[in-house]
Design a protein around this motif. Structure first.
Motif, PDB file in Angstrom:
ATOM      1  N   GLY A 195       0.954 -46.674  78.692  1.00 22.69           N
ATOM      2  CA  GLY A 195       1.270 -47.394  79.922  1.00 22.69           C
ATOM      3  C   GLY A 195       1.614 -48.848  79.692  1.00 22.69           C
ATOM      4  N   ARG A 232       2.699 -43.365  81.564  1.00 21.06           N
ATOM      5  CA  ARG A 232       2.085 -42.613  82.663  1.00 21.06           C
ATOM      6  C   ARG A 232       0.956 -43.367  83.356  1.00 21.06           C
ATOM      7  NH1 ARG A 232       1.037 -40.347  77.627  1.00 21.06           N
ATOM      8  NH2 ARG A 232      -1.162 -40.002  77.110  1.00 21.06           N
ATOM      9  N   CYS A 270       3.073 -42.635  88.162  1.00 20.23           N
ATOM     10  CA  CYS A 270       2.076 -43.170  87.220  1.00 20.23           C
ATOM     11  C   CYS A 270       0.711 -43.238  87.895  1.00 20.23           C
ATOM     12  CB  CYS A 270       2.441 -44.591  86.793  1.00 20.23           C
ATOM     13  SG  CYS A 270       3.778 -44.655  85.601  1.00 20.23           S
TER      14      CYS A 270
END
Ligand code: LLP
Length: 423
Positions: A195, A232, A270
């Motif tokens: 991320g 994500r 996300c």
């Protein structure tokens, strides 16, 4: 809204009169409201629903074990920035998968500690740190989830000492360099980039800088995905401001912040993390102090308190404003007079406020500083060998000391005399 209100002419914390706590623990002391802490956490949690999300309380704001235990019991995650904070998180019962490790200069020892104890993710802040973590993770036979904190070069429009999102600040890597850094991570053993992280500052009272930063993060998500990275999770940091001065316009609410998150990054699929500290703890705490003397000076008067800059450093350090309330409710229509409110420490910087208009308060009276639950006790020191003051947690009609005032003996015994000075 908080749970510190006058009832029958006395300021209460939830159902407990502050004078009762003062009589039991002595002044000065910090007092926190469980109901307010809980309410503030829930406001964020609800504001981000129905997005897949985790509110990671930034414990730097208030890291008392009882406060952490309360947060853990609510299902919060936690943001830590040192080995000490990591140890606190574990001791309070946070499982590793709810602990996020932020901070500009994580040491090898801190990396090992978190890798061995379990960690949700490291937020990386530089390339040397990323290479170091790769080495440590590899040595321990682990692969660790990481994000990179990007510096979007956005002006957070807050106090310069707590703005972190401009390129001249020490935080994160320049967003323009992100592609390069993520491709190096992909090639490094022991790290998995899952991320992106961003945190642009603290006490933000305008949503626009968040909006600018989050839009850049959304663009970067698309770019990095196109480069083949499985982005994500987005950690959007903390920073939402609180109303310190009740007479001013209030900063945006968590619900408005939540709408902004949904608008800017909500359609990326996300998982969203945020790291609020101040908004959860700030207005959940008061600093209560007794007036020692009222001194008439040359042209100005001074309220000399038993609390000082070592107990609450924010006014001295940032010129911060804290509302001051007399614990005994002033009579309706009581005249207000300008007065300097100071502590007993031997420097002029030990001034909480100058020429504040307050109703008459006599020696022996109690005053409460509002908005002192965040960056209050945690930033205190024993300067002038003034013992760290007690912290008290209230829950409805109950209260408990959650950190006791050390005795002078305990303070003195922390120092040791080298053999050559003995005898
Ligand atoms: N995440 C990171 C990476 C941070 O550096 C901070 C705060 C937070 C989250 C939490 O920010 P908050 O929601 O509390 O604004 N001592 C100063 C505040 C320093 C804030 C440092 N970082 C003060 O008393 O105003």
């Amino acid at each position: 809204m908080d749970h510190f209100l006058y009832r029958d002419g006395v300021l209460h914390a939830e159902d407990v009169p502050l004078a009762e706590i003062a009589a039991a623990v002595g002044t000065p002391f910090y007092v926190y409201s469980s109901a307010t802490l809980t309410r503030h956490y829930k406001l964020f949690d609800e504001a981000l629903s129905p997005l897949d999300h985790l509110v990671c309380y930034a414990m730097k704001a208030n890291s008392n074990q009882a406060v952490l235990k309360l947060m853990a019991s609510l299902g919060a995650g936690v943001d830590v920035v040192s080995g000490g904070e990591y140890a606190r998180a574990k001791a309070a019962g946070f499982p590793g998968e709810r602990i996020v490790f932020s901070g500009v200069g994580k040491t090898v020892a801190e990396m090992e500690m978190a890798l061995e104890g379990g960690i949700r993710q490291f937020n990386l802040e530089s390339e040397p740190e990323m290479r170091q973590l790769s080495e440590v993770a590899q040595r321990l036979g682990k692969t660790v989830p990481v994000t990179v904190r990007v510096n979007p070069d956005v002006d957070a429009k807050t106090h310069e000492k707590i703005a972190t999102g401009k390129s001249e600040n020490k935080f994160g890597i320049p967003i323009a360099k992100a592609r390069e850094v993520y491709s190096e991570i992909a090639a490094l053993p022991g790290l998995e980039a899952i991320g992106i992280d961003v945190h642009i500052g603290s006490q933000l009272t305008d949503l626009q800088p968040f909006e600018d930063a989050y839009r850049m993060v959304a663009d970067l998500t698309h770019t990095l995905r196109a480069d083949g990275h499985d982005i994500r999770r987005l950690d959007l940091g903390g920073g939402l401001g609180i109303p310190y001065e009740r007479s001013n316009t209030a900063p945006p609410l968590p619900v408005e912040f939540g709408e902004l998150v949904k608008r800017t990054v909500g359609d990326l699929g996300c998982e969203i993390e945020i790291e609020p500290g101040r908004l959860i703890a700030g207005n959940a705490g008061l600093l209560v102090s007794e007036v020692i003397y009222v001194k008439e000076g040359d042209g100005r008067n001074f309220l000399i308190l038993d609390a000082a800059m070592n107990d609450l450093i924010r006014p001295a350090m940032y010129g911060a404003y804290h509302d001051i309330l007399p614990v005994i409710e002033p009579a309706a229509g009581a005249e207000l007079h300008p007065i300097d409110v100071v502590g007993p420490v031997c420097e002029s910087g030990d001034t909480f406020t100058k020429q504040r208009k307050l109703p008459p308060i006599e020696a022996g009276g109690l005053v409460a500083f509002r908005s002192a639950g965040a960056y209050g006790a945690v930033m205190s020191s024993e300067y002038n060998t003034r013992p760290l003051i007690p912290e008290v947690l209230v829950h409805e009609h109950q209260f408990a000391v959650i950190r006791a005032r050390p005795s002078y003996e305990e303070i003195i015994n922390r120092d040791t005399i080298p053999a050559w000075l003995e005898g």
